[in-house]
Design an enzyme around this catalytic site. Structure first.
Site, short mmCIF file in Angstrom:
data_model
loop_
_atom_site.label_atom_id
_atom_site.label_comp_id
_atom_site.label_asym_id
_atom_site.label_seq_id
_atom_site.Cartn_x
_atom_site.Cartn_y
_atom_site.Cartn_z
CG LEU A 84 -2.08 -0.98 1.20
CD1 LEU A 84 -2.77 -1.02 2.56
CD2 LEU A 84 -3.10 -0.59 0.12
CB SER A 85 4.45 1.97 -0.47
OG SER A 85 4.67 1.54 -1.79
#
Length: 232
Positions: A84-85
């Protein structure tokens, strides 16, 4: 975005040559019509006996495979998002295309989303080299010569100007003092500023590490669309 090593016991490797050597003898000598003979000749005979329709299918397969591999290694490469960066631009499981050819006539610039091989400083931060060969994806927020700074509650400043970044998930919960992007480098951050191991942790990214520019999300169908970046 891993090579696997072939492993086998020495006893197995040592036994195989003798097994291969016995095969020609099973047909009753080298001069008869037994199972021996040149493997290439056998392959040619098998090809000649193959129905024409099957031959065309095989030819089509190998032509398609060659084209696909050529495109992957020189023009466009598919990639999978594992974290989810870069949320909300990319979610876990999204698949995208990476343009590897336009760098020949178009420089990377601010807001481009790029896939790259991590620099040595990344591995120093994580304290491991287990992720060698793993590509990362982040957004370029500053290029060579830019002066960058994070202040005033997580607002990014480039050359003294506050940046409007509607693609980010939230304001950064960290600051860093002014720093200049060195020659031959860019500075990258994740769109999910507080859940990204990026340039604010490990520093600048050499341009030579960049594999290509993310251009299109093609899977899943409900997330299909272009990637918000700099104008072409």
């Amino acid at each position: 975005a891993n090579a696997a090593a072939d492993k086998g016991g020495e006893d197995k490797d040592a036994s195989e040559p003798s097994k291969v050597a016995r095969i020609p003898d099973e047909g009753g000598g080298t001069g008869g019509k037994g199972g021996g003979g040149n493997p290439i000749d056998q392959l040619v005979r098998k090809w000649e006996d193959t129905p024409d329709d099957t031959k065309e299918d095989i030819k089509t397969f190998f032509v398609s495979l060659t084209v696909a591999l050529s495109i992957r290694f020189t023009l466009v490469e598919p990639r999978f998002i594992p974290s989810l960066s870069m949320y909300p631009t990319f979610d876990v499981g999204d698949q995208l295309t990476v343009d590897k050819i336009s760098r020949n006539w178009r420089d990377y610039t601010r807001r481009d989303v790029v896939v790259f091989n991590p620099p040595p400083a990344f591995f120093e931060v994580i304290g491991s080299t287990d992720r060698q060969g793993e590509a990362l994806i982040k957004r370029i927020v500053a290029i060579e010569g830019d002066i960058i700074e994070m202040k005033n509650g997580g607002t990014l400043y480039v050359n003294g100007e506050a940046q409007d970044e509607p693609f980010t998930n939230e304001k950064a919960q960290y600051d860093f003092p002014p720093r200049q992007v060195p020659k031959g480098c860019v500075f990258v951050l994740g769109d999910n500023r507080n859940a990204s191991l990026d340039g604010h942790v490990w520093g600048f990214l050499p341009r030579e590490n960049i594999i290509g520019r993310a251009t299109l999300k093609f899977w899943p169908p409900w997330r299909v669309g272009s990637v918000t970046a700099a104008p072409p």
